[in-house]
Motif scaffolding. Structure first.
Motif, short mmCIF file in Angstrom:
data_model
loop_
_atom_site.label_atom_id
_atom_site.label_comp_id
_atom_site.label_asym_id
_atom_site.label_seq_id
_atom_site.Cartn_x
_atom_site.Cartn_y
_atom_site.Cartn_z
N VAL A 74 16.42 -4.72 10.65
CA VAL A 74 15.15 -4.00 10.69
C VAL A 74 14.23 -4.65 9.67
CG1 VAL A 74 15.96 -2.29 9.00
CG2 VAL A 74 14.06 -1.73 10.50
N ALA A 75 12.95 -4.76 9.97
CA ALA A 75 12.00 -5.37 9.04
C ALA A 75 11.76 -4.40 7.89
CB ALA A 75 10.69 -5.69 9.75
N GLY A 76 12.29 -4.71 6.73
CA GLY A 76 12.12 -3.87 5.54
C GLY A 76 10.99 -4.38 4.69
N LEU A 77 9.98 -3.56 4.49
CA LEU A 77 8.79 -3.93 3.73
C LEU A 77 8.78 -3.15 2.42
CD1 LEU A 77 6.26 -3.70 6.70
CD2 LEU A 77 7.50 -5.71 5.91
N ALA A 78 8.95 -3.85 1.31
CA ALA A 78 9.04 -3.20 0.00
C ALA A 78 7.73 -3.35 -0.76
CB ALA A 78 10.19 -3.81 -0.82
N PHE A 79 7.24 -2.23 -1.29
CA PHE A 79 5.99 -2.24 -2.05
C PHE A 79 6.15 -1.43 -3.33
CE2 PHE A 79 4.65 -2.60 2.40
CZ PHE A 79 3.82 -3.71 2.35
N SER A 80 5.51 -1.89 -4.38
CA SER A 80 5.30 -1.02 -5.53
C SER A 80 4.46 0.16 -5.07
CB SER A 80 4.56 -1.80 -6.62
OG SER A 80 3.86 -0.93 -7.48
N GLY A 81 4.72 1.33 -5.62
CA GLY A 81 3.92 2.49 -5.26
C GLY A 81 2.44 2.26 -5.50
N ALA A 82 2.11 1.52 -6.57
CA ALA A 82 0.71 1.24 -6.87
C ALA A 82 0.12 0.31 -5.81
CB ALA A 82 0.58 0.62 -8.25
N ASP A 83 0.87 -0.73 -5.45
CA ASP A 83 0.38 -1.68 -4.46
C ASP A 83 0.25 -1.04 -3.08
OD1 ASP A 83 0.16 -3.74 -6.28
OD2 ASP A 83 2.17 -4.51 -5.88
N LEU A 84 1.11 -0.09 -2.78
CA LEU A 84 1.08 0.56 -1.48
C LEU A 84 -0.27 1.23 -1.22
CD1 LEU A 84 2.83 1.20 1.03
CD2 LEU A 84 3.52 3.31 -0.11
N LEU A 85 -0.90 1.71 -2.28
CA LEU A 85 -2.20 2.38 -2.13
C LEU A 85 -3.34 1.39 -1.92
CD1 LEU A 85 -1.93 5.16 -4.87
CD2 LEU A 85 -1.41 5.33 -2.43
N HIS A 86 -3.08 0.11 -2.20
CA HIS A 86 -4.13 -0.91 -2.08
C HIS A 86 -4.04 -1.63 -0.73
CE1 HIS A 86 -5.74 -0.87 -6.22
NE2 HIS A 86 -4.53 -0.44 -6.53
N GLY A 87 -4.15 -0.91 0.36
CA GLY A 87 -4.17 -1.56 1.66
C GLY A 87 -2.98 -1.22 2.55
N PRO A 88 -1.74 -1.51 2.11
CA PRO A 88 -0.61 -1.22 2.99
C PRO A 88 -0.48 0.24 3.41
CG PRO A 88 0.06 -2.70 1.23
CD PRO A 88 -1.33 -2.24 0.90
N LEU A 89 -1.11 1.15 2.67
CA LEU A 89 -1.08 2.56 3.06
C LEU A 89 -1.57 2.74 4.49
CD1 LEU A 89 -0.58 5.50 2.01
CD2 LEU A 89 -3.02 5.58 1.47
N ALA A 90 -2.42 1.82 4.96
CA ALA A 90 -2.98 1.93 6.29
C ALA A 90 -1.91 1.88 7.38
CB ALA A 90 -4.01 0.82 6.52
N MET A 91 -0.74 1.27 7.08
CA MET A 91 0.31 1.20 8.09
C MET A 91 1.12 2.49 8.16
SD MET A 91 3.53 -0.97 6.56
CE MET A 91 2.57 -2.34 5.97
N ALA A 92 0.90 3.39 7.20
CA ALA A 92 1.67 4.64 7.18
C ALA A 92 1.28 5.52 8.36
CB ALA A 92 1.42 5.38 5.86
#
Length: 342
Positions: free
Chosen positions: A230-248
């Motif tokens: 499975v494609a596992g995408l790991a983010f810092s919680g801080a980084d997740l809010l800077h763009g990747p949150l859009a994939m949620a």
């Protein structure tokens, strides 16, 4: 893999009982060297242990720390000035040629060197001035589990020994001796295994955490990729809010590591934001978090120690998910136990 996972409480106890003096002695040498910076070099799972150690080094010792790119030396021929620097190679096997080369070059460039491995007779251990044996014993499965947590504990003991001037403080040691019991209780909880069916048909999964928990998020993602593809995408919680949150979104599962320390407090807002986007969030930690749909319970311990426990149910999740998907977690496609990179 199941057998390796189950051995971790025993590995913790063995490290504490049989290696504490050796690690403290290494800590005494490092304290004498008084390095002005620390550079870690590692690959794969060991890279996540090194990242954890970098956090420990900066937070506990106040020494700037970071992770080196081995290819800077091995591919590009860089020869940085490493005087007053400690270079630490972290590797389960100690057999990767590029890490050996980094430590060799580092000594030529004026650095002190340390190897942290599960193989005292390895090339990496031999090229370094100091060696710490993580004493995990033979690991059967290709996917590293017990060697990873043994590295975490050995690096934690080392940093605390440096801070103690060459002695692992009695208070620290007493707290660490509770880890085997904590680990046994975590491994006895089947919540993570029961949740595995939830992700059977997922094609990607996000893991997140901050501070000491960020290496756990990265290691969990790697284990899911290694065993279940499975494609596992790991983010810092801080980084997740800077763009990747859009994939949620509801069809993208999120595993959030949320402890009880400062980083865990900051992660609560991240989970709330994910919940507002109706993401399927499962929290790993000691308490419920608004926005999460489920929780895998782990002990409420000092956040320095939490990574040694939080990864355990995630290892079991990766194992169970691989089986649900009809895969063989003991023989991941295209992987070998020792990967030789140059």
């Amino acid at each position: 893999m199941k057998a390796d996972i189950a051995e971790q409480p025993e590995v913790f106890a063995r490290l504490l009982d049989e290696r504490a003096d050796q690690i403290a002695a290494a800590g005494a040498r490092i304290a004498e060297w008084r390095p002005r910076s620390v550079v870690f070099t590692a690959r794969g799972t060991s890279d996540h242990a090194a990242l954890y150690a970098a956090y420990l080094t900066e937070i506990r010792l106040g020494i700037p720390a970071g992770l080196a790119s081995p290819s800077a030396m091995t591919v590009y021929g860089a020869r940085p000035d490493l005087r007053d620097t400690l270079v630490v190679g972290v590797s389960q096997s100690g057999g990767s040629p590029d890490l050996h080369e980094v430590l060799r070059v580092a000594r030529e460039q004026g650095a002190h060197t340390l190897a942290v491995t599960n193989n005292p007779s390895s090339a990496l251990a031999e090229v370094a001035e100091l060696h710490v044996d993580v004493a995990a014993g033979h690991e059967i499965a290709v996917a590293a589990t017990k060697t990873y947590t043994a590295e975490l504990l050995a690096l934690l003991m080392l940093v605390e020994s440096v801070k103690g001037g060459g002695t692992l403080p009695a208070g620290n040691l007493a707290e660490l001796r509770r880890l085997p019991g904590h680990a046994e209780r975590v491994l006895a909880d089947d919540t993570a295994v029961d949740l595995a069916a939830r992700y059977r048909f997922a094609d990607r999964l996000v893991t997140t955490g901050r501070g000491y928990a960020y290496p756990t998020a990265r290691e969990a993602a790697l284990k899911l990729m290694e065993t279940s593809y499975v494609a596992g995408l790991a983010f810092s919680g801080a980084d997740l809010l800077h763009g990747p949150l859009a994939m949620a979104q509801p069809d993208v599962p999120v595993l959030a590591v949320v402890g009880s320390g400062p980083a865990g407090t900051s992660m609560r807002d991240v989970v709330t934001r994910l919940g507002e986007r109706r993401a399927d969030v499962v929290v790993v930690g000691p308490s419920d978090v608004d926005g999460a749909k489920a929780r895998i319970a782990t002990p409420d311990v000092d956040e320095r120690y939490a990574p040694l426990l939080d990864i355990l149910p995630l290892q079991r999740l990766a194992l169970a998910l691989a089986l649900h998907r009809g895969e063989n977690p003991d023989a991941p496609r295209g992987l070998k136990k020792v990967t030789a990179t140059l």
